[in-house]
Motif scaffolding. Structure first.
Motif, short mmCIF file in Angstrom:
data_model
loop_
_atom_site.label_atom_id
_atom_site.label_comp_id
_atom_site.label_asym_id
_atom_site.label_seq_id
_atom_site.Cartn_x
_atom_site.Cartn_y
_atom_site.Cartn_z
N VAL A 256 -5.63 20.91 -35.65
CA VAL A 256 -4.03 20.59 -36.28
C VAL A 256 -2.67 21.78 -34.56
N PRO A 257 -1.69 20.90 -33.99
CA PRO A 257 -1.04 21.43 -33.08
C PRO A 257 -0.31 22.23 -33.90
N PRO A 258 -0.24 23.67 -32.38
CA PRO A 258 0.27 25.29 -32.96
C PRO A 258 2.23 24.40 -33.58
N ALA A 259 2.76 23.33 -33.20
CA ALA A 259 3.77 23.00 -33.51
C ALA A 259 4.28 22.32 -34.40
N ASN A 260 3.12 21.86 -34.82
CA ASN A 260 3.75 21.67 -36.38
C ASN A 260 1.93 21.38 -37.08
N ARG A 261 1.84 22.59 -37.82
CA ARG A 261 0.39 22.68 -38.71
C ARG A 261 0.50 21.98 -40.18
N ASN A 262 1.37 20.78 -40.09
CA ASN A 262 1.10 19.82 -41.20
C ASN A 262 0.68 18.52 -40.48
N LYS A 263 0.87 18.84 -39.52
CA LYS A 263 0.33 17.05 -38.45
C LYS A 263 -1.34 17.52 -37.97
N THR A 264 -1.90 16.01 -37.62
CA THR A 264 -3.50 17.03 -37.30
C THR A 264 -3.25 15.42 -35.69
N ILE A 265 -4.51 15.69 -35.09
CA ILE A 265 -4.36 15.41 -33.50
C ILE A 265 -6.01 14.16 -33.61
N PRO A 266 -5.20 12.94 -32.98
CA PRO A 266 -5.95 11.71 -33.09
C PRO A 266 -7.32 12.37 -32.07
N GLY A 267 -7.77 12.02 -31.90
CA GLY A 267 -9.05 12.52 -31.32
C GLY A 267 -9.55 13.48 -31.27
N GLY A 268 -8.98 14.45 -31.78
CA GLY A 268 -9.57 16.04 -31.27
C GLY A 268 -10.19 16.41 -32.62
N GLY A 269 -10.58 15.67 -33.59
CA GLY A 269 -11.08 15.89 -34.92
C GLY A 269 -13.02 16.23 -34.13
N ARG A 270 -13.96 16.97 -35.33
CA ARG A 270 -14.95 17.24 -34.77
C ARG A 270 -15.93 17.84 -35.97
N VAL A 271 -17.38 17.19 -35.73
CA VAL A 271 -17.99 17.95 -36.97
C VAL A 271 -18.52 19.26 -36.01
N LEU A 272 -18.72 20.11 -36.72
CA LEU A 272 -19.03 22.09 -36.48
C LEU A 272 -20.32 22.12 -36.75
#
Length: 204
Positions: free
Chosen positions: A84-100
């Motif tokens: 989730v980018p700091p500038a817009n917490r309602n959006k998510t970043i393609p390619g930034g998702g992970r499995v922890l």
């Protein structure tokens, strides 16, 4: 009944996202585990209806929780997270998702199981008989949720399903889906549930 009470920051959950029972015989057993993306918190419910916030993720370091699974030996939770980018917490970043990988005491391993995702949802292990991919982890990725798209408009077909091989590499298996959120193995095949309709009032 669990109404997802406030987390330690005083923010209530506004709806569960994904839920899984802890595997029998594992340190996660005896509880239903629920992710709430609204306040980025993992909740638990016990058989006597005790419902409480278990862990709130750090958005910048860990991400916003999505799908839930468990390691083959049951000793770690597999926790899908979106970036989730700091500038817009309602959006998510393609390619930034992970499995922890998370231990039963809430500690998260420094290195993720896999990255390169967008909205990692359902997590399921292929049975041994599933051909060359037997024993591999399959992951649904909803892509963009299209919450701002009107119900009469077409939505992006960016949903995918991936698999993770024995070396930890991510491979695309299915593409062109709308918003896949569930998957499982049935009768020797892979079943996928794909949201392709009006699931928000007035929008997709």
């Amino acid at each position: 009944v669990c109404y997802l009470p406030k987390n330690d920051a005083g923010v209530a959950g506004s709806g569960g996202f994904f839920a899984r029972f802890g595997p029998e015989g594992s340190p996660f057993a005896g509880r239903l585990w629920i992710t709430a993306a609204s306040n980025h918190t993992l909740y638990t419910i016990t058989p006597d209806d005790e419902c409480k916030a278990f862990k709130t993720l750090d958005l910048d370091r860990e991400g916003s929780p999505r799908g839930i699974g468990f390691a083959r030996d049951g000793q770690r939770m597999l926790l899908g997270v979106a970036a989730v980018p700091p500038a817009n917490r309602n959006k998510t970043i393609p390619g930034g998702g992970r499995v922890l990988l998370m231990a039963a005491d809430g500690r998260i391993d420094p290195a993720p199981l896999v990255g390169g995702l967008h909205e990692p949802g359902a997590l399921a292990w292929a049975p041994a008989a599933f051909g060359a991919y037997g024993g591999q982890l399959f992951i649904s990725d909803a892509g963009e949720w299209n919450n701002d798209t009107e119900a009469t408009e077409a939505i992006a077909r960016d949903g995918k399903v991936y698999r993770v091989d024995a070396a930890g590499r991510l491979h695309e298996v299915v593409s062109g889906l709308a918003n896949p959120v569930g998957l499982g193995f049935l009768g020797g095949g892979l079943a996928i549930s794909d949201i392709n309709g009006d699931f928000h009032v007035g929008t997709q």
